[in-house]
Design a protein around this motif. Structure first.
Motif, mmCIF file in Angstrom:
data_model
loop_
_atom_site.group_PDB
_atom_site.id
_atom_site.type_symbol
_atom_site.label_atom_id
_atom_site.label_comp_id
_atom_site.label_asym_id
_atom_site.label_seq_id
_atom_site.Cartn_x
_atom_site.Cartn_y
_atom_site.Cartn_z
ATOM 1 N N LYS A 37 0.822 -1.130 0.057
ATOM 2 C CA LYS A 37 -0.149 -0.144 0.078
ATOM 3 C C LYS A 37 0.771 1.208 0.064
ATOM 4 N N ARG A 38 2.068 1.411 0.829
ATOM 5 C CA ARG A 38 2.781 2.323 0.730
ATOM 6 C C ARG A 38 4.265 1.885 0.497
ATOM 7 N N ALA A 39 5.235 2.721 0.112
ATOM 8 C CA ALA A 39 6.684 2.270 0.179
ATOM 9 C C ALA A 39 7.388 3.501 0.156
ATOM 10 N N ASP A 40 8.700 3.450 0.645
ATOM 11 C CA ASP A 40 9.510 4.520 0.767
ATOM 12 C C ASP A 40 11.006 3.946 0.048
ATOM 13 N N GLY A 41 11.621 4.629 -0.805
ATOM 14 C CA GLY A 41 12.923 4.110 -1.320
ATOM 15 C C GLY A 41 13.153 4.387 -2.816
ATOM 16 N N PRO A 42 14.286 4.108 -3.442
ATOM 17 C CA PRO A 42 15.102 3.177 -3.074
ATOM 18 C C PRO A 42 16.180 4.007 -2.222
ATOM 19 N N GLU A 43 16.833 3.198 -1.419
ATOM 20 C CA GLU A 43 18.021 3.527 -0.469
ATOM 21 C C GLU A 43 19.305 2.500 -1.023
ATOM 22 N N ARG A 44 19.984 3.216 -1.913
ATOM 23 C CA ARG A 44 21.022 2.458 -2.603
ATOM 24 C C ARG A 44 22.267 2.246 -1.717
ATOM 25 N N ILE A 45 22.692 0.888 -1.396
ATOM 26 C CA ILE A 45 23.864 0.622 -0.765
ATOM 27 C C ILE A 45 24.887 -0.054 -1.765
ATOM 28 N N PHE A 46 26.049 0.355 -1.475
ATOM 29 C CA PHE A 46 27.092 -0.411 -2.543
ATOM 30 C C PHE A 46 27.735 -1.237 -1.884
ATOM 31 N N GLY A 47 28.440 -2.232 -2.539
ATOM 32 C CA GLY A 47 29.150 -3.389 -2.164
ATOM 33 C C GLY A 47 30.490 -2.894 -1.507
ATOM 34 N N GLU A 48 31.269 -3.539 -0.488
ATOM 35 C CA GLU A 48 32.343 -3.100 -0.299
ATOM 36 C C GLU A 48 33.481 -3.896 -0.746
ATOM 37 N N TRP A 49 34.030 -3.278 -1.683
ATOM 38 C CA TRP A 49 35.130 -3.925 -2.652
ATOM 39 C C TRP A 49 36.487 -4.084 -1.770
ATOM 40 N N TRP A 50 36.579 -3.363 -0.642
ATOM 41 C CA TRP A 50 37.840 -3.709 0.009
ATOM 42 C C TRP A 50 37.613 -5.184 1.033
ATOM 43 N N GLN A 51 36.481 -5.700 0.933
ATOM 44 C CA GLN A 51 36.116 -6.792 1.773
ATOM 45 C C GLN A 51 36.372 -8.048 0.749
ATOM 46 N N ARG A 52 35.653 -7.694 -0.257
ATOM 47 C CA ARG A 52 35.851 -8.995 -1.423
ATOM 48 C C ARG A 52 35.703 -8.182 -2.631
ATOM 49 N N THR A 53 36.638 -8.675 -3.538
ATOM 50 C CA THR A 53 36.515 -8.251 -4.824
ATOM 51 C C THR A 53 35.175 -8.569 -5.794
ATOM 52 N N SER A 54 34.427 -9.580 -5.386
ATOM 53 C CA SER A 54 33.319 -9.594 -5.819
ATOM 54 C C SER A 54 32.239 -8.734 -5.680
ATOM 55 N N GLU A 55 32.538 -7.782 -4.921
ATOM 56 C CA GLU A 55 31.657 -6.792 -4.303
ATOM 57 C C GLU A 55 32.023 -5.422 -5.171
ATOM 58 N N TRP A 56 32.853 -5.472 -6.194
ATOM 59 C CA TRP A 56 33.299 -4.445 -6.739
ATOM 60 C C TRP A 56 32.004 -3.420 -7.379
#
Length: 504
Positions: A443-462
């Protein structure tokens, strides 16, 4: 009846060498060579070498001829024992008041009175082997009623952990090979020549002929394994451990008498701690009975203390666990884990500041077996599951805070759950979603809130991206859902939807 844990390190010698020399490639087969005069044989092999058919006792020249590129290192029993002692002292501080070396490749512990601090026997064993594995030391651990049974089972099983229920020792050891009885190699060879293969077969044989031929050793080892004869375990100690004792000319057994002498030992221990500027984190009460057996109680504290009244209360609360048997001939109280503790000067003031100390409350719960006592603290990370961690309930504040720009759910799931949705890409919230078999209309929604991967944790999150929405269904229930990916580029995520939390 005490419960005994045997910890077996099947590749201790090779693991020690790899830890000391990280330059040895992980895939290279490694063996340890022992020698006696001109004779050289393999005294230890790692998993890589075992997969190639090498085994302990094989001639070193034969092994070298069979495996190309074999890494061979001369054995060092003294270094192995030093490593084993260090592991034993660590186990003493973490798991049990009664821990002893079981050379050349094992540790033995009496865990009665201490396993509740780890959540029970199963959780204690799994946590123990996991912590050893994290340090590059594969281990197997078995808990049973006797040292002999736990020893044999740990060296005969392929499972990392095994719990033998109380009173089931005879059934568990019946099929063990006779080599698990800790007999000499010569005796084992002779028994095999006579046709004996298992402990059960040997135990069912009349003892008189065996004793006449081999002496009392076989009968003694069988009785120790089945619990007919006590096998004392002398706990390891080092010069750094502060310990006080009280021996009795006449054995004691009454609870009031035990409590009286425990109180006196606490006073002596706190005096020693004060002299050294230390506070105790773990105090172990060792009870030596007249039947040559040991019982132990462990009391832990959330922070270093040397308060006589408080330590006495923690130990008195557990005195009822002591079984004096035919009497107690000695009591020992050891501070197996200590930390620096300075005396603080109390400054007089007209205004008294109220301070709340939950340390005593945490101590009471912890010693009753409520072992998972913690509080949640924020971590500097935008990824929700990485933004929290569990810390000690009395740990100092870190100064970190949670994000306040966007709301966060009161309940965050351990693992996001996959949901089915209908949504217009790339930036629109779902029109409806199905979670756990039930369709919910948004019925209601708020967003989007974009969150990026942490490339320094894992290269797959680049290039990884998540778009979070706070949505409300027709019943007024609010959820925190996200799409994996930006809705356009498949490199940013799978574009599948997940539910990650719920709001109040």
């Amino acid at each position: 009846m005490p419960r005994v844990v045997s910890v077996f390190f099947p590749t201790l010698a090779t693991d020690r060498i790899r830890r000391a020399d990280p330059s040895i490639p992980a895939e290279t087969p490694l063996v340890v060579v022992a020698r006696s005069g001109p004779k050289r044989w393999l005294s230890a092999v790692d998993r890589n070498a075992a997969r190639l058919g090498l085994h302990v006792g094989m001639a070193a020249a034969k092994a070298q001829a069979l495996v190309q590129g074999l890494q061979m290192v001369d054995g060092d029993l003294a270094a192995d024992l030093v490593t084993l002692k260090r592991l034993t002292l660590w186990a003493l501080s973490q798991y049990s008041p009664v821990v002893a070396m079981d050379p050349p490749d094992g540790i033995v512990m009496v865990t009665e009175g201490a396993d509740h601090l780890q959540g029970g026997e199963e959780l204690m064993l799994s946590g123990l082997v996991n912590r050893f594995r994290a340090r590059g030391l594969p281990a197997r651990a078995v808990v049973a009623d006797t040292w002999g049974a736990a020893f044999g089972l740990a060296r005969s099983t392929t499972a990392e952990t095994r719990v033998i229920p109380t009173g089931k020792t005879a059934d568990a050891v019946a099929r063990l090979p006779i080599s698990s009885l800790r007999l000499s190699l010569e005796t084992i060879t002779s028994l095999r020549t006579l046709g004996f293969k298992t402990v059960g077969e040997l135990a069912a044989t009349p003892r008189a002929p065996l004793t006449l031929r081999f002496g009392q050793e076989i009968a003694r080892r069988l009785d120790q394994m089945f619990g007919r004869v006590a096998e004392p375990i002398e706990p390891i100690r080092c010069s750094e451990i502060i310990e006080v004792h009280r021996a009795f000319a006449e054995p004691i057994g009454a609870a009031e008498t035990i409590a009286k002498y425990v109180s006196r030992l606490v006073v002596k221990l706190c005096r020693e701690l004060q002299t050294n500027g230390l506070g105790v984190r773990r105090a172990d009460l060792i009870v030596h009975r007249v039947d040559n057996t040991i019982q132990a109680l462990r009391a832990g504290t959330a922070k270093p203390v040397r308060d006589v009244v408080w330590l006495t209360k923690l130990l008195h609360d557990r005195i009822e666990k002591i079984d004096p048997g035919f009497g107690i001939e000695k009591l020992s109280l050891a501070a197996t884990m200590v930390e620096p503790l300075d005396d603080k000067q109390i400054v007089s003031s007209l205004v008294t500041e109220a301070t709340v100390d939950v340390g005593a409350f945490v101590d009471v719960l912890g010693n009753r077996g409520t072992y998972r006592i913690y509080r949640i603290a924020p971590v500097a990370s935008d990824v929700p599951e990485r933004s929290i961690k569990r810390i000690s309930p009395i740990a100092a504040e870190t100064g970190q805070t949670w994000p306040t720009v966007w709301p966060r759910p009161v309940r965050l799931m351990d693992h996001p759950e996959l949901i089915e949705v209908m949504a217009l890409l790339p930036d629109h919230p779902p029109v409806w979603f199905t979670w756990r078999g039930k369709r919910r209309r948004v019925k209601r929604a708020d967003g989007p809130e974009r969150i990026f991967g942490e490339w320094w944790q894992r290269t797959s999150e680049w290039a990884a991206v998540r778009d979070y929405f706070a949505v409300e269904d027709e019943n007024g229930e609010r959820y925190w859902i996200y799409r994996s990916g930006d809705g356009v580029d498949t490199e940013t995520g799978s574009h599948r939807w997940f539910i990650h939390g719920t709001f109040a």
